[in-house]
Design a protein around this motif. Structure first.
Motif, PDB file in Angstrom:
ATOM      1  N   ASP A 340     -10.415  58.775 -62.208  1.00  0.00           N
ATOM      2  CA  ASP A 340     -10.502  59.157 -60.923  1.00  0.00           C
ATOM      3  C   ASP A 340     -11.240  58.110 -59.996  1.00  0.00           C
ATOM      4  N   ARG A 341     -10.314  57.193 -59.345  1.00  0.00           N
ATOM      5  CA  ARG A 341     -10.916  56.119 -58.936  1.00  0.00           C
ATOM      6  C   ARG A 341     -11.958  56.403 -57.860  1.00  0.00           C
ATOM      7  N   HIS A 342     -11.633  57.275 -57.164  1.00  0.00           N
ATOM      8  CA  HIS A 342     -12.462  57.660 -55.908  1.00  0.00           C
ATOM      9  C   HIS A 342     -13.877  58.165 -56.471  1.00  0.00           C
ATOM     10  N   LYS A 343     -13.893  58.953 -57.427  1.00  0.00           N
ATOM     11  CA  LYS A 343     -15.171  59.412 -57.889  1.00  0.00           C
ATOM     12  C   LYS A 343     -15.952  58.720 -58.697  1.00  0.00           C
ATOM     13  N   HIS A 344     -15.171  58.048 -59.743  1.00  0.00           N
ATOM     14  CA  HIS A 344     -16.008  57.260 -60.471  1.00  0.00           C
ATOM     15  C   HIS A 344     -15.872  55.707 -60.478  1.00  0.00           C
ATOM     16  N   GLY A 345     -14.686  55.413 -59.798  1.00  0.00           N
ATOM     17  CA  GLY A 345     -14.504  53.852 -59.950  1.00  0.00           C
ATOM     18  C   GLY A 345     -14.850  53.162 -58.764  1.00  0.00           C
ATOM     19  N   LEU A 346     -15.129  53.582 -57.808  1.00  0.00           N
ATOM     20  CA  LEU A 346     -15.390  52.818 -56.452  1.00  0.00           C
ATOM     21  C   LEU A 346     -16.740  53.713 -55.577  1.00  0.00           C
ATOM     22  N   THR A 397     -13.725  44.366 -46.091  1.00  0.00           N
ATOM     23  CA  THR A 397     -12.924  45.744 -45.833  1.00  0.00           C
ATOM     24  C   THR A 397     -13.566  46.782 -46.779  1.00  0.00           C
ATOM     25  N   PRO A 398     -13.971  47.926 -46.266  1.00  0.00           N
ATOM     26  CA  PRO A 398     -14.383  49.044 -46.927  1.00  0.00           C
ATOM     27  C   PRO A 398     -13.333  49.498 -48.020  1.00  0.00           C
ATOM     28  N   ALA A 399     -13.692  49.718 -49.167  1.00  0.00           N
ATOM     29  CA  ALA A 399     -12.688  50.052 -50.052  1.00  0.00           C
ATOM     30  C   ALA A 399     -11.812  51.297 -49.890  1.00  0.00           C
ATOM     31  N   ARG A 400     -12.314  52.287 -49.138  1.00  0.00           N
ATOM     32  CA  ARG A 400     -11.456  53.508 -48.684  1.00  0.00           C
ATOM     33  C   ARG A 400     -10.420  53.101 -47.656  1.00  0.00           C
ATOM     34  N   ALA A 401     -10.537  51.747 -47.200  1.00  0.00           N
ATOM     35  CA  ALA A 401      -9.243  51.363 -46.301  1.00  0.00           C
ATOM     36  C   ALA A 401      -8.114  50.950 -47.055  1.00  0.00           C
ATOM     37  N   LEU A 402      -8.185  50.861 -48.363  1.00  0.00           N
ATOM     38  CA  LEU A 402      -7.223  50.535 -49.061  1.00  0.00           C
ATOM     39  C   LEU A 402      -6.288  51.136 -49.621  1.00  0.00           C
ATOM     40  N   SER A 403      -4.885  50.975 -50.076  1.00  0.00           N
ATOM     41  CA  SER A 403      -3.932  51.800 -50.706  1.00  0.00           C
ATOM     42  C   SER A 403      -4.579  52.184 -51.921  1.00  0.00           C
ATOM     43  N   GLY A 404      -4.162  53.185 -52.463  1.00  0.00           N
ATOM     44  CA  GLY A 404      -4.540  53.649 -54.068  1.00  0.00           C
ATOM     45  C   GLY A 404      -4.220  52.298 -55.040  1.00  0.00           C
ATOM     46  N   GLY A 405      -2.901  51.825 -54.948  1.00  0.00           N
ATOM     47  CA  GLY A 405      -2.530  50.609 -55.955  1.00  0.00           C
ATOM     48  C   GLY A 405      -3.440  49.628 -55.617  1.00  0.00           C
ATOM     49  N   ASN A 406      -3.964  49.278 -54.457  1.00  0.00           N
ATOM     50  CA  ASN A 406      -4.785  48.150 -54.420  1.00  0.00           C
ATOM     51  C   ASN A 406      -6.368  48.406 -54.623  1.00  0.00           C
ATOM     52  N   GLN A 407      -6.784  49.659 -54.519  1.00  0.00           N
ATOM     53  CA  GLN A 407      -8.081  50.007 -54.980  1.00  0.00           C
ATOM     54  C   GLN A 407      -8.028  49.814 -56.613  1.00  0.00           C
TER      55      GLN A 407
END
Length: 511
Positions: A340-346, A397-407
């Protein structure tokens, strides 16, 4: 009247970005219409406009030829539009029936009439061949069943148009087959479907037409019977895409990770990993295939120090690491691309630059005596952004502004840069498009070819088959078989994942 839904010249803007730039999509009655595009192309935004979650700046929506204003999802429901979300919106402790009627409960003398509700749910599920147990709790049923409940929820509210958002992301091959049959049956009953997906195989199998979006612009609509996956992929990403990952034969050497008789409990105290043994060697990719919820998460958490091991050993280069602190494990040579890139990656509100040093912020030259060196942080980030093709306005740029692939590329860049002995990649391409998938697969193979050990955990069988050198099948917390990708089929893997044993003796040898 040919079109049941018309989205004409839709424009949707967010601060600093045009997500939908003058896009037109027209859905015919009784068709399955795919909406195809890369991550961040604007597919979900367009459907959120149709479902009333966003309001467009320009453009018009027509339902059955009549212009409509859809200012919230209740209006969408009233117009017969239902959405089956990628992340299910279900309440775990509630039953199937309670979830389906939630917010639209039939009442009798001021009380919820559960008897009537169950009868309606049963009738609906029989009519559409969506067999579910009305009394089962959501927490106790499979992911495929939960999806059926989501579909029944929309049908219960009278949906004539169903939007499916990446519906096969977490299903087994058998469940995907069942879902395709369900979609065909819904269309036979007179429903119309919009399918958001980036899986070209599914589009070719089930859809009538496909509308392609690239970077927020409509590229066009084509008939599926007049196209092929290669053409669709290049329309979607704007260049030719290689589907089969080219890789040389693996030459594994020393054992890097050795797991022996491992037992791990889940958050409820139930044993999720049972007597699991596995090895991963330097210079090979070992893929773990399994249906979600068979102990994969607990296995990864045990290796990375996020969960306690109740029995057994985890050895990294002959040193025991079980139950050490996560930082100690990381420093011993393990990198982890979390599922889960949002919860645990970034940390989504941190800049991309800050996210790039989350594993090394306390080390020189990123910091000295506890003080961060901003210049070194952002120099490092610029280097990794370039190397891993992270498409971002800049490193601030804040991480949340990027698309899933770029995150995801940012996470992979950060982890690979640490030069680990073992790279754990959990769902590394989940929800990504063919262009990003191709890039990430090449990076994983590159790590293998540099002599690293790679442990890949994925629900995507083509991914497991495509890049693994060996495949370990996990079922109910145990490795039930180890197979060679060249000597197996998706069908056989699917059966093993569902718990059926292999016929040949001695198949679990070479664990």
């Amino acid at each position: 009247m040919e079109h049941i839904i018309e989205m004409l010249n839709i424009r949707k803007e967010f601060p600093g970005i045009v997500a939908n730039d003058n896009i037109t999509l027209q859905l015919k009655k009784g068709e399955i219409h795919a909406l195809l595009g890369e991550n961040g192309a604007g597919k979900s935004t367009l459907m959120n406009v149709l479902f009333g979650l966003y309001q467009p700046e320009e453009g018009e929506i027509r339902v059955n030829g009549e212009p409509v204003k859809i200012t919230n999802p209740n209006i969408a429901n009233d117009l017969g539009i239902g959405m089956v979300h990628q992340h299910f919106m279900l309440v775990d402790p509630f039953t199937v029936t309670e979830n389906i009627i939630l917010g639209k409960e039939p009442t009798k003398a001021g009380k919820i009439n559960l008897k009537k509700a169950k009868k309606e749910v049963r009738e609906l599920s029989e009519q559409y061949h969506l067999h579910v147990d009305p009394d089962a709790k959501i927490a106790d049923i499979s992911v495929g069943m939960q999806q059926r409940v989501e579909i029944l929820k929309t049908l219960y509210r009278g949906a004539e148009i169903l939007i499916f958002d990446e519906p096969t992301a977490v299903l087994t091959p058998q469940e995907i087959k069942e879902l395709i049959s369900i979609m065909k049956a819904l269309v036979k009953e007179g429903k119309s479907i919009i399918l958001i997906t980036h899986k070209l195989k599914e589009i070719m199998e089930v859809c009538d037409r496909v509308t392609i979006i690239r970077k927020g612009k409509g590229i066009g609509t084509v008939n599926v019977n007049e196209t092929n996956p290669e053409e669709l992929a290049s329309l979607m990403v704007g260049r030719e895409v290689v589907f089969k990952t080219v890789k040389k034969e693996a030459s594994p050497t020393d054992v890097v990770l050795a797991i022996e008789e491992l037992k791990v409990k889940d958050s409820r105290g139930i044993e999720a990993v049972k007597n699991l043994s596995l090895t991963v060697r330097s210079g090979e990719i070992v893929g773990i295939a399994g249906v979600d919820g068979n102990g994969q998460s607990e296995l990864i958490e045990a290796i990375t120090g996020l969960k306690k091991v109740t029995n057994g050993k985890i050895m990294l280069k002959n040193k025991e690491i079980q139950n050490l602190k996560p930082r100690k494990i990381t420093e011993s040579g393990i990198a982890h691309i979390p599922q889960d890139r949002h919860k645990h990656g970034l940390v989504l509100d941190y800049t991309i630059g800050e996210n790039m040093v989350l594993q090394t912020y306390y080390q020189e030259p990123i910091s000295k005596m506890g003080i961060l060196n901003d210049k070194n942080v952002y120099d490092k980030a610029r280097k990794l952004i370039k190397e891993f093709d992270v498409r971002t306005p800049d490193e601030y740029t804040p991480a949340r502004a990027l698309s899933g692939g770029n995150q995801q590329k940012a996470i992979i860049g950060r982890e690979v840069d640490r030069n680990p002995d073992l790279l754990i990649a959990a769902q590394p391409t989940r929800g990504l498009d063919v262009g990003a998938i191709e890039f990430i697969h090449q990076r994983l193979i590159e790590q293998r070819d540099h002599g690293k050990a790679v442990l890949l955990i994925s629900f995507e069988l083509d991914e497991i088959m495509n890049i693994s050198d060996r495949i370990a099948v996990i079922y109910e917390g145990e490795i039930v078989a180890i197979v060679n990708p060249k000597e197996t089929t998706e069908q056989e893997l699917g059966l093993l994942m569902a718990g059926s044993k292999r016929k040949e003796a001695g198949d679990t040898a070479n664990v």
